[in-house]
Write a protein that holds these residues in place. Structure first.
Motif, PDB file in Angstrom:
ATOM      1  N   ASN A   7      57.835  44.717  43.828  1.00  0.00           N
ATOM      2  CA  ASN A   7      57.296  43.670  45.281  1.00  0.00           C
ATOM      3  C   ASN A   7      56.142  44.163  45.215  1.00  0.00           C
ATOM      4  O   ASN A   7      55.336  43.721  46.350  1.00  0.00           O
ATOM      5  CB  ASN A   7      57.361  45.142  46.907  1.00  0.00           C
ATOM      6  CG  ASN A   7      59.305  43.743  46.565  1.00  0.00           C
ATOM      7  OD1 ASN A   7      59.738  43.373  47.032  1.00  0.00           O
ATOM      8  ND2 ASN A   7      60.104  44.834  47.652  1.00  0.00           N
ATOM      9  N   ASP A   8      55.023  44.576  44.053  1.00  0.00           N
ATOM     10  CA  ASP A   8      54.132  45.007  44.321  1.00  0.00           C
ATOM     11  C   ASP A   8      52.975  43.001  44.318  1.00  0.00           C
ATOM     12  O   ASP A   8      53.878  42.116  44.176  1.00  0.00           O
ATOM     13  CB  ASP A   8      53.206  45.621  42.921  1.00  0.00           C
ATOM     14  CG  ASP A   8      53.864  47.425  43.209  1.00  0.00           C
ATOM     15  OD1 ASP A   8      54.180  47.432  43.646  1.00  0.00           O
ATOM     16  OD2 ASP A   8      53.320  47.349  41.866  1.00  0.00           O
ATOM     17  N   ASN A   9      51.826  43.325  44.108  1.00  0.00           N
ATOM     18  CA  ASN A   9      50.847  42.474  44.720  1.00  0.00           C
ATOM     19  C   ASN A   9      50.377  41.621  43.459  1.00  0.00           C
ATOM     20  O   ASN A   9      50.200  42.052  42.285  1.00  0.00           O
ATOM     21  CB  ASN A   9      49.608  42.806  45.310  1.00  0.00           C
ATOM     22  CG  ASN A   9      48.652  41.302  44.879  1.00  0.00           C
ATOM     23  OD1 ASN A   9      49.049  40.036  44.466  1.00  0.00           O
ATOM     24  ND2 ASN A   9      47.939  41.115  45.847  1.00  0.00           N
ATOM     25  N   PRO A  10      51.578  40.284  42.376  1.00  0.00           N
ATOM     26  CA  PRO A  10      51.241  39.532  41.626  1.00  0.00           C
ATOM     27  C   PRO A  10      50.062  39.703  40.886  1.00  0.00           C
ATOM     28  O   PRO A  10      49.513  40.036  39.535  1.00  0.00           O
ATOM     29  CB  PRO A  10      51.984  38.621  41.619  1.00  0.00           C
ATOM     30  CG  PRO A  10      51.777  38.133  43.132  1.00  0.00           C
ATOM     31  CD  PRO A  10      51.685  39.256  43.318  1.00  0.00           C
ATOM     32  N   VAL A  11      49.104  39.560  41.948  1.00  0.00           N
ATOM     33  CA  VAL A  11      47.476  39.097  41.458  1.00  0.00           C
ATOM     34  C   VAL A  11      46.860  40.702  40.530  1.00  0.00           C
ATOM     35  O   VAL A  11      46.332  39.937  39.169  1.00  0.00           O
ATOM     36  CB  VAL A  11      47.135  39.104  42.178  1.00  0.00           C
ATOM     37  CG1 VAL A  11      44.671  38.604  42.046  1.00  0.00           C
ATOM     38  CG2 VAL A  11      47.282  37.637  43.469  1.00  0.00           C
TER      39      VAL A  11
END
Length: 495
Positions: A7-11
Motif C-alpha cells: 500500500n506504499d506511495n508509488p512515487v
C-alpha cells in the motif's frame, strides 16, 4: 518467483519498474495520476500526443521520469474506462509480465489492480494478476536442446492492494500462485510428447508430489492389480500398446473425517484411435488426451500447497490407445468393473472405457462428490469451441456449484442436458450398452454412457476437449480447468 503486496506511495517506491493502468480515453488510474502529478505532467503529455492508445494488451515504457524514484514506468492499456472485461485484463496482465521478464527488471510493482471490472473484487484482480504472471512466465523447454537464456528474469512481483485489505491481498496472492503453478504443471504434462509422458511417467510425477507434501498419499496399481479389480473396459484399451497401463490414486487428507471430493482424470497419454485410426493430420496433438489427468495433478498440487482443510482424492486411469494385433476391434464386447458389458462400436471412443471403471473404483472412497475431467469428445469443440468447458451432471445443485465456480474464476463451463431421451442411442443388440451413440449429440451421449456408472453418488462430467488445448500458432496445453476446480473446492470451504 516471489510475490508481495503493498500500500506504499508509488512515487517513492524503490523498484525496477512501476506498472500503472491507462484507458483508451486518456483516463488514468489513481496511481497513474499520482505519478503524473509528481513528474510534472509527463504521462499526460505522452497520452495527449497520441503516443499510447491504451488498447488491451498494449504497453509503453517511460524512462527516468522526474520526481519518481523508480527508473521505469510501464503504461499498461486496459481499453475503454468502465468497459474493461476479464479478457482485457488477462491479455494486458500477460503482456505486462512477458515484457517485464524480457526486460532488465528483476523486481516490479504492479498497480494494475486499480482497474475496475464489473462484478470483480479487488481481491479477484490481485489473484488474477498473480495467475497471469505465472502463466506468462511459463516456458516449455524439456525437449529442446537450446533455450534462449533470459539474463535477468523477473524474480519479484509486488501487487498493489488497491481496494483489498492487506490480509485479503496476501491470501489472494498465495492462492493465485498455487493455482498458477498447478496450471503450469498441467501445461507441462500436456505439452510433453507421448514417448516421454507415458502412464508410468504420470505415475512417477504423482509419486514425486507425494514426497513434497505430508498430507498426500499416492498409490499406483499395475496391470495385474487392475486385472484383479476386474477392470475389463480399462484394460481393453491398453492391450494395443507396449506401454503398460497404470491406475494412479492421490489421496489428500486435509479435512479430517469429512467425505472426499473425488476427481477422476482421463489419462490417455497418446490416442491414435486404435483400430478406428484417426486421420494423420493433427494426430500429433493427441498427446494432450491426458489433460484431464494433468488437471487433476495440477489441482491436487495447488490444494496441497495451500494446505486446504478438505479431503480430495484424485483417480487417474492412464493408458495409450494404439492399433495392434491385440487391440480392441469394432464389435468386441468387454466387461466393466461394474459387471456391465460394453459393445465397442468405435475404438476411438476409448476414454469412456477408462473412465467407467475409474468411476466404479471411486465408490470405495465413500465420496461426497465425484467429478470426472476428460478430453472426451470432438463434438464438444463443435458445440462450444475453446471458450467453455462442457458440463453435464446427475445433480443440479452440483452443476450449479460448478457453473458458479467457473464464473467466479473466469474458467467458465456451460451445462448441456443429460436427459434419459438420449440414453436409447446407446442401446446394443449384443451387450448392455454400446460405447458410442452415433453422430447426434455426441458429447451428451458420451456423458450418458458415463452416467450408467455413477448411480451410487453425486457426479458431474467436465468435457475439456476444447478448453484444455490450443491449436495453431499458439499450440499447447492451457492448464484449464485447474482454476475452475480450485474455485469449486475453495467455495465449498466457504459454505
Amino acid at each position: 518467483m516471489q510475490y508481495f503486496v503493498t500500500n506504499d506511495n508509488p512515487v517513492t517506491i524503490a523498484t525496477d519498474c512501476l506498472v500503472v493502468a491507462i484507458h483508451e480515453d486518456g483516463q488514468m488510474s489513481p496511481t497513474a495520476q499520482a505519478l503524473d502529478a509528481a513528474s510534472e505532467g509527463s504521462l499526460s503529455r505522452i497520452i495527449n500526443r497520441g503516443d499510447f492508445a491504451a488498447k488491451p494488451g498494449q504497453v509503453l515504457l517511460l524512462n527516468d521520469l522526474p520526481g519518481i524514484t523508480s527508473p521505469r514506468v510501464l503504461l499498461a492499456g486496459f481499453g475503454k474506462a468502465g468497459k474493461t472485461t476479464e479478457n482485457d485484463f488477462n491479455s494486458t496482465a500477460i503482456a505486462v509480465s512477458k515484457w517485464l521478464n524480457d526486460s532488465a527488471c528483476v523486481d516490479a510493482v504492479s498497480f494494475a489492480t486499480e482497474v475496475s471490472i464489473n462484478g470483480r473484487s479487488a481481491g479477484w484482480l490481485v489473484r488474477q494478476t498473480v495467475i497471469n504472471n505465472e502463466i506468462a512466465l511459463y516456458r516449455y523447454s524439456q525437449t529442446k536442446s537450446q533455450v534462449a537464456e533470459i539474463k535477468k528474469p523477473l524474480a519479484k512481483l509486488t501487487v498493489a492492494c488497491a481496494d483489498a485489505s492487506p490480509a485479503e491481498a496476501e491470501t489472494e496472492t498465495k492462492t493465485g500462485q498455487a493455482i498458477g503453478r498447478g496450471m503450469n504443471l498441467a501445461r507441462e504434462l500436456g505439452n510433453l510428447p507421448g514417448n516421454i509422458c507415458t502412464p508410468i511417467y504420470l505415475a512417477d510425477q504423482a509419486l514425486k508430489m507425494e514426497k513434497q507434501f505430508d498430507d498426500l498419499a499416492v498409490d499406483v496399481l499395475d496391470e495385474d492389480d487392475i486385472a484383479e479389480l476386474s477392470m475389463g473396459a480399462f484394460l481393453s484399451v491398453s492391450r494395443g500398446s507396449r506401454q503398460p497401463a497404470r491406475l494412479i490414486t492421490l489421496n489428500y487428507g486435509g479435512g479430517g473425517d469429512s467425505k472426499p471430493v473425488v476427481l477422476v482424470g482421463k489419462g490417455l497419454t497418446f490416442d491414435a484411435g486404435g483400430i478406428s485410426l484417426k486421420p494423420s493430420q493433427g494426430m500429433d496433438e493427441m498427446k494432450y488426451d491426458m489433460c484431464g489427468a494433468a488437471s487433476v495433478l495440477g489441482t491436487i498440487q495447488a490444494v496441497a500447497e495451500l494446505q486446504l482443510p478438505i479431503n480430495v482424492v484424485g483417480v487417474i486411469p492412464s493408458s495409450e490407445n494404439l492399433p495392434d494385433g491385440d487391440a480392441n476391434k469394432p464389435g468386441d464386447i468387454v466387461t466393466s468393473m461394474a459387471g456391465k458389458t460394453i459393445e465397442i462400436l468405435n475404438t476411438d471412443a476409448e476414454g469412456r472405457l477408462l473412465l467407467c471403471d475409474a468411476l466404479t473404483y471411486s465408490e470405495r472412497f465413500n465420496p461426497d462428490t465425484v467429478i470426472d475431467i476428460a478430453t472426451l469428445t470432438g463434438a464438444i469443440i463443435v458445440a462450444l469451441g475453446n471458450n467453455a468447458t462442457g458440463l453435464m451432471s446427475n445433480n443440479e445443485a452440483l452443476a450449479t456449484d460448478l457453473l458458479k465456480a467457473g464464473n467466479d474464476s473466469f474458467d467458465r463451463a456451460w451445462q448441456l442436458p443429460l436427459w434419459d431421451d438420449y440414453q436409447k442411442q446407446l442401446d446394443s443388440n449384443f451387450a448392455d450398452i454400446a460405447n458410442v451413440g452415433g453422430k447426434e449429440a455426441g458429447s451428451v451421449t458420451a456423458a450418458c454412457f458415463l452416467s450408467r456408472f455413477t448411480e451410487k453418488f453425486k457426479w458431474a462430467h467436465l468435457d475439456i476437449a476444447g478448453t484444455a488445448w490450443n491449436s495453431g500458432k499458439e499450440k499447447g496445453a492451457t492448464g484449464r480447468p485447474v482454476p475452475l476446480l480450485m474455485q469449486y473446492l475453495l467455495n465449498r470451504l466457504e459454505n
